[in-house]
Design an enzyme around this catalytic site. Structure first.
Site, PDB file in Angstrom:
ATOM      1  N   LYS A 148      20.662 132.296  60.748  1.00 18.85           N
ATOM      2  CA  LYS A 148      21.373 131.333  61.596  1.00 18.85           C
ATOM      3  C   LYS A 148      21.126 129.881  61.209  1.00 18.85           C
ATOM      4  O   LYS A 148      22.001 129.041  61.361  1.00 18.85           O
ATOM      5  CB  LYS A 148      20.995 131.550  63.070  1.00 18.85           C
ATOM      6  CG  LYS A 148      21.606 132.812  63.662  1.00 18.85           C
ATOM      7  CD  LYS A 148      21.276 132.925  65.142  1.00 18.85           C
ATOM      8  CE  LYS A 148      21.893 134.177  65.740  1.00 18.85           C
ATOM      9  NZ  LYS A 148      21.712 134.249  67.193  1.00 18.85           N
TER      10      LYS A 148
ATOM     11  N   ASP B  75      26.197 131.231  71.101  1.00 13.88           N
ATOM     12  CA  ASP B  75      25.080 131.831  71.854  1.00 13.88           C
ATOM     13  C   ASP B  75      24.880 131.130  73.204  1.00 13.88           C
ATOM     14  O   ASP B  75      24.873 131.778  74.252  1.00 13.88           O
ATOM     15  CB  ASP B  75      23.774 131.771  71.051  1.00 13.88           C
ATOM     16  CG  ASP B  75      23.717 132.837  69.975  1.00 13.88           C
ATOM     17  OD1 ASP B  75      24.374 133.883  70.115  1.00 13.88           O
ATOM     18  OD2 ASP B  75      23.000 132.629  68.971  1.00 13.88           O
TER      19      ASP B  75
HETATM   20  P1  NAP Z   1      12.256 134.100  68.386  1.00 15.73           P
HETATM   21  O1  NAP Z   1      12.878 132.851  67.936  1.00 15.73           O
HETATM   22  O2  NAP Z   1      11.448 134.904  67.430  1.00 15.73           O
HETATM   23  O3  NAP Z   1      11.311 133.757  69.670  1.00 15.73           O
HETATM   24  C1  NAP Z   1      10.551 134.771  70.277  1.00 15.73           C
HETATM   25  C2  NAP Z   1       9.944 134.234  71.562  1.00 15.73           C
HETATM   26  O4  NAP Z   1       9.270 135.319  72.215  1.00 15.73           O
HETATM   27  C3  NAP Z   1       8.905 133.141  71.338  1.00 15.73           C
HETATM   28  O5  NAP Z   1       8.949 132.236  72.404  1.00 15.73           O
HETATM   29  C4  NAP Z   1       7.588 133.943  71.371  1.00 15.73           C
HETATM   30  O6  NAP Z   1       6.464 133.178  71.748  1.00 15.73           O
HETATM   31  C5  NAP Z   1       7.912 134.941  72.454  1.00 15.73           C
HETATM   32  N1  NAP Z   1       7.074 136.129  72.404  1.00 15.73           N
HETATM   33  C6  NAP Z   1       7.075 137.119  71.484  1.00 15.73           C
HETATM   34  N2  NAP Z   1       6.168 138.050  71.772  1.00 15.73           N
HETATM   35  C7  NAP Z   1       5.548 137.640  72.922  1.00 15.73           C
HETATM   36  C8  NAP Z   1       4.508 138.171  73.724  1.00 15.73           C
HETATM   37  N3  NAP Z   1       3.915 139.336  73.413  1.00 15.73           N
HETATM   38  N4  NAP Z   1       4.133 137.484  74.820  1.00 15.73           N
HETATM   39  C9  NAP Z   1       4.734 136.318  75.158  1.00 15.73           C
HETATM   40  N5  NAP Z   1       5.724 135.756  74.421  1.00 15.73           N
HETATM   41  C10 NAP Z   1       6.112 136.405  73.312  1.00 15.73           C
HETATM   42  O7  NAP Z   1      13.327 135.125  68.978  1.00 15.73           O
HETATM   43  P2  NAP Z   1      14.759 134.817  69.656  1.00 15.73           P
HETATM   44  O8  NAP Z   1      15.797 134.849  68.622  1.00 15.73           O
HETATM   45  O9  NAP Z   1      14.645 133.634  70.529  1.00 15.73           O
HETATM   46  O10 NAP Z   1      14.969 136.164  70.527  1.00 15.73           O
HETATM   47  C11 NAP Z   1      14.158 136.433  71.644  1.00 15.73           C
HETATM   48  C12 NAP Z   1      14.743 137.587  72.450  1.00 15.73           C
HETATM   49  O11 NAP Z   1      16.051 137.264  72.908  1.00 15.73           O
HETATM   50  C13 NAP Z   1      14.893 138.902  71.659  1.00 15.73           C
HETATM   51  O12 NAP Z   1      14.575 139.973  72.512  1.00 15.73           O
HETATM   52  C14 NAP Z   1      16.361 138.936  71.316  1.00 15.73           C
HETATM   53  O13 NAP Z   1      16.854 140.270  71.169  1.00 15.73           O
HETATM   54  C15 NAP Z   1      16.960 138.292  72.553  1.00 15.73           C
HETATM   55  N6  NAP Z   1      18.263 137.670  72.263  1.00 15.73           N
HETATM   56  C16 NAP Z   1      19.340 138.128  72.963  1.00 15.73           C
HETATM   57  C17 NAP Z   1      20.569 137.574  72.736  1.00 15.73           C
HETATM   58  C18 NAP Z   1      21.743 138.086  73.512  1.00 15.73           C
HETATM   59  O14 NAP Z   1      22.884 137.836  73.136  1.00 15.73           O
HETATM   60  N7  NAP Z   1      21.507 138.769  74.598  1.00 15.73           N
HETATM   61  C19 NAP Z   1      20.726 136.547  71.793  1.00 15.73           C
HETATM   62  C20 NAP Z   1      19.597 136.097  71.095  1.00 15.73           C
HETATM   63  C21 NAP Z   1      18.377 136.679  71.352  1.00 15.73           C
HETATM   64  P3  NAP Z   1       5.580 132.411  70.638  1.00 15.73           P
HETATM   65  O15 NAP Z   1       6.286 131.128  70.338  1.00 15.73           O
HETATM   66  O16 NAP Z   1       4.268 132.220  71.290  1.00 15.73           O
HETATM   67  O17 NAP Z   1       5.502 133.324  69.434  1.00 15.73           O
END
Ligand code: NAP
Length: 287
Positions: free
Chosen positions: A71, A107
């Protein structure tokens, strides 16, 4: 669906790509509207991203979605990128307009449109955002655009500070704060909060028992949006509903961001219900 010489190609670039629900969702929309398109998943590794984007031009592909991990990097290969995409450094939709590749992201708008479709206008509300990654950025920028006050809680505090800093830079008059992601800090904050958005991956398959905040803090009149869409009902959503809160899962956002991309490419109104049904069924069929 007949693939003819005239059929226009849409698709999605990702690595991995096998899990993507987008092909099922978009092809259902294409069938429902009986239009001459097909939507194809393309496995594109980071080292091949540049050539893949060139391929969009060379093969006159009408449009593609871009997903993890491309992205941000794709921005450098496009002819034009929207202001919003530049601000959050993320593109999820490329539209081929007579050979010019335009990048934008649906998004944040997909999140907002889906939330407002269910809950009504959210202008000026106070939102607690759990997480500070890529999706948190898309969501917070969309909420800041409509004047929401935002509190970010993230496991890694520096990342939350960084996100709040970006928001302050762009939305100078807005209210953006950071708190710790722990029970006490969340409890102190929650009384004045209208909406909680989980943008962490906590609760995502196979960690289906995971929950990003203590469930006892959930209460009636709270709007809870969990971006996780696999499993279709996360523990956060279940616990929120048990306590009288209104809750949405990430499938809604997924469908609406897809619908907005579809509308850009085809100029037609996306059949949201058809897309949601297709995505839900596909998710239900997976192990
Ligand atoms: P990302 O950029 O990798 O960010 C992940 C986030 O989750 C960070 O804030 C991370 O915290 C936190 N995290 C991970 N493991 C954790 C834990 N064990 N305890 C507490 N915090 C934790 O990922 P992203 O792209 O934002 O995606 C995040 C989620 O949103 C995923 O489940 C994804 O499938 C979902 N999503 C859904 C859509 C939709 O259309 N519905 C779109 C995009 C994403 P740290 O900074 O401390 O590592």
């Amino acid at each position: 669906m007949n693939v003819l010489g005239s059929t226009r190609v849409l698709g999605v670039f990702g690595h991995p790509i096998g899990h993507s629900l987008s092909p099922v969702m978009h092809n259902a929309a294409i069938r429902a509207l009986n239009i001459d398109y097909i939507y194809v998943p393309f496995h594109v590794t980071p080292e091949n991203l540049r050539q893949a984007v060139e391929g969009v031009r060379a093969m006159e592909i009408a449009g593609v979605n871009v997903t993890i991990p491309h992205k941000e990097h794709v921005i450098g290969y496009l002819d034009e990128v929207s202001r919003y995409s530049m601000q959050i450094r993320s593109v999820n939709t490329i539209t081929n307009v007579n050979g010019r590749l335009k990048g934008d992201t649906t998004d944040g708008p997909g999140f907002l449109r889906s939330a407002e479709a269910e809950w009504g206008k959210l202008d000026g509300c106070k939102a607690l955002i759990l997480g500070a990654g890529g999706s948190a950025k898309a969501v917070t920028f969309a909420l800041a655009e409509i004047g929401c006050r935002i509190v970010v809680a993230n496991r890694t505090r520096e990342r939350a500070e960084e996100l709040a800093g970006c928001l302050r830079q762009v939305f100078k008059a807005g209210e953006f704060r950071v708190i710790e992601l722990n029970g006490q800090a969340l409890s102190e904050e929650l009384s004045g909060v209208d909406m909680v958005v989980n943008t962490t991956s906590v609760g995502m398959y196979p960690d289906a028992d995971g929950i990003p905040m203590p469930p006892e803090l959930l209460r009636p009149n709270l709007l809870v949006y969990d971006l996780v869409y696999n499993p279709a009902r996360t523990r956060l959503v279940t616990e929120a509903e048990v306590r009288g809160a209104k809750a949405l899962t990430g499938l809604k956002m997924l469908v609406y961001q897809g619908a907005l991309s579809f509308e850009r490419w085809t100029g037609l109104q996306a059949p949201i219900d058809v897309m949601e049904q297709a995505a839900r069924e596909e998710l239900g069929n997976r192990p």
